[in-house]
Scaffold this active site. Structure first.
Site, PDB file in Angstrom:
ATOM      1  N   ASN A  72       0.873  -1.178   0.000  1.00 30.66           N
ATOM      2  CA  ASN A  72       0.000   0.000   0.000  1.00 30.66           C
ATOM      3  C   ASN A  72       0.910   1.228   0.000  1.00 30.66           C
ATOM      4  OD1 ASN A  72      -1.796   2.051   0.537  1.00 30.66           O
ATOM      5  ND2 ASN A  72      -2.294   1.369   2.623  1.00 30.66           N
ATOM      6  N   SER A  76       3.275  -2.222  10.482  1.00 30.26           N
ATOM      7  CA  SER A  76       4.725  -2.325  10.702  1.00 30.26           C
ATOM      8  C   SER A  76       5.301  -3.693  10.337  1.00 30.26           C
ATOM      9  CB  SER A  76       5.089  -1.943  12.147  1.00 30.26           C
ATOM     10  OG  SER A  76       4.714  -0.600  12.396  1.00 30.26           O
ATOM     11  N   GLY A 101       2.458   2.185  10.926  1.00 29.46           N
ATOM     12  CA  GLY A 101       3.444   3.242  10.760  1.00 29.46           C
ATOM     13  C   GLY A 101       4.143   3.626  12.057  1.00 29.46           C
ATOM     14  N   GLU A 158      -5.576  -4.796  10.612  1.00 25.78           N
ATOM     15  CA  GLU A 158      -4.508  -3.836  10.904  1.00 25.78           C
ATOM     16  C   GLU A 158      -4.813  -3.083  12.193  1.00 25.78           C
ATOM     17  OE1 GLU A 158      -2.430  -2.652   6.963  1.00 25.78           O
ATOM     18  OE2 GLU A 158      -4.167  -1.369   7.211  1.00 25.78           O
ATOM     19  N   LYS A 205       0.165   4.247  -0.335  1.00 17.89           N
ATOM     20  CA  LYS A 205      -0.467   5.445   0.256  1.00 17.89           C
ATOM     21  C   LYS A 205      -0.216   6.663  -0.636  1.00 17.89           C
ATOM     22  CE  LYS A 205      -0.184   3.289   4.758  1.00 17.89           C
ATOM     23  NZ  LYS A 205      -0.109   3.431   6.216  1.00 17.89           N
ATOM     24  N   HIS A 254      -9.550   1.532   4.678  1.00 18.32           N
ATOM     25  CA  HIS A 254      -8.290   1.645   5.426  1.00 18.32           C
ATOM     26  C   HIS A 254      -8.529   2.571   6.627  1.00 18.32           C
ATOM     27  CE1 HIS A 254      -4.196   2.668   6.514  1.00 18.32           C
ATOM     28  NE2 HIS A 254      -3.834   1.568   5.885  1.00 18.32           N
ATOM     29  N   GLU A 314      -6.884   4.902   7.786  1.00 14.85           N
ATOM     30  CA  GLU A 314      -6.628   6.322   7.505  1.00 14.85           C
ATOM     31  C   GLU A 314      -7.830   6.951   6.802  1.00 14.85           C
ATOM     32  OE1 GLU A 314      -2.924   5.596   5.529  1.00 14.85           O
ATOM     33  OE2 GLU A 314      -2.023   5.068   7.454  1.00 14.85           O
TER      34      GLU A 314
END
Ligand code: PGA
Length: 250
Positions: A9, A213, A172, A166, A11, A94, A96
């Site tokens: 991904n 991660s 991250g 996730e 991003k 996702h 985010e």
């Protein structure tokens, strides 16, 4: 048997030129691998260029988001009709997008239905935040996201979905869930609700990734968990080191 799937991904990273460079490095290095499916998810602007680089390889292409409508007055959005035919996958929901763009479970479900109708396989992201994790709410929250995402689908459609578990606190941050922890949450809170909705046989066919991660030095531990079928990789997919990660997943 479920074929593991490792998706990068990217991003909001990579210009078209940078995307082409990275895709060409990955293409060369993973060309001989066929026990793991590799998917690249560049930003919309680089999809066409990356597709050119990976045509005639087994590497798949995925978008990072999609609207559920086929067309209309939705400024800035991209529709299933625009992705269909060349994107095999689309990442939906996702964390985010849920956090910064107010995506809801209901919207994710609509997008999943639209993607399936247009022969694009959804990679649906679920996961709890740190508070929920520490308060023991993971199962209820993640299970709820799974039930909402799969609502109204047939057993056949549900098998085309890839779920990415996730935990938000691991994205991250360099702080990953342990493989055993991730494997057990995936079994209990992701595969469990799918089995309750569609039966155990169907649930056993759904591929479930871990994300958060994941790096070349920890991928093997996740892959060793029976319920984990690959990874959704952010930061570590932006470098040529992604190739090592894929190799260590085999
Ligand atoms: P990360 O991101 O690998 O950088 O933690 C994973 C993701 O957000 O899909």
């Amino acid at each position: 048997m479920r074929k593991p799937i490792i998706a990068g991904n990217w991003k909001m990273h990579k210009t078209i030129a940078e995307a082409v460079t990275l895709a060409s490095e990955i293409r060369e290095a993973v060309s001989g691998i066929d026990t793991v499916e590799v998917v690249l998810c560049p930003p919309f602007t680089a999809l066409a260029a990356v597709e050119d680089m990976i045509t005639d390889t087994k590497i798949g292409l995925g978008a990072q988001n999609m609207h559920w409508e086929e067309q209309g007055a939705f400024t800035g959005e991209v529709s299933p009709l625009m992705l269909k035919g060349w994107c095999e996958y689309v990442i939906l929901g996702h964390s985010e997008r849920r956090e910064y763009f107010a995506e809801t479970d209901e919207g994710v479900n609509k997008k999943a239905k639209a993607a399936l109708a247009h022969h694009i396989n959804p990679i649906i992201c679920v996961g709890e935040n740190l508070d929920q994790n520490e308060n023991g709410e993971t199962d209820e929250f993640v299970g709820g996201q799974v039930r909402a995402a799969f609502a109204g689908l047939s057993a056949e459609e549900s098998q085309r979905i890839v779920v990415a578990y996730e935990p938000i606190w691991a994205i991250g941050t360099g702080k990953s869930a342990s493989a055993a922890q991730a494997g057990s949450i995936i079994g209990l809170s992701v595969r469990g609700p799918i089995a309750a909705m569609f039966g155990e046989e169907t649930a056993q066919k759904v591929r479930i990734q871990y994300g958060g991660s994941v790096k070349e030095n920890n991928i093997a531990e996740y892959m060793a968990q029976p319920d984990i079928d690959g990874a959704l990789v952010g930061g570590a997919s932006l470098k040529a080191g992604f190739v090592e990660l894929v190799k260590n997943a085999v």
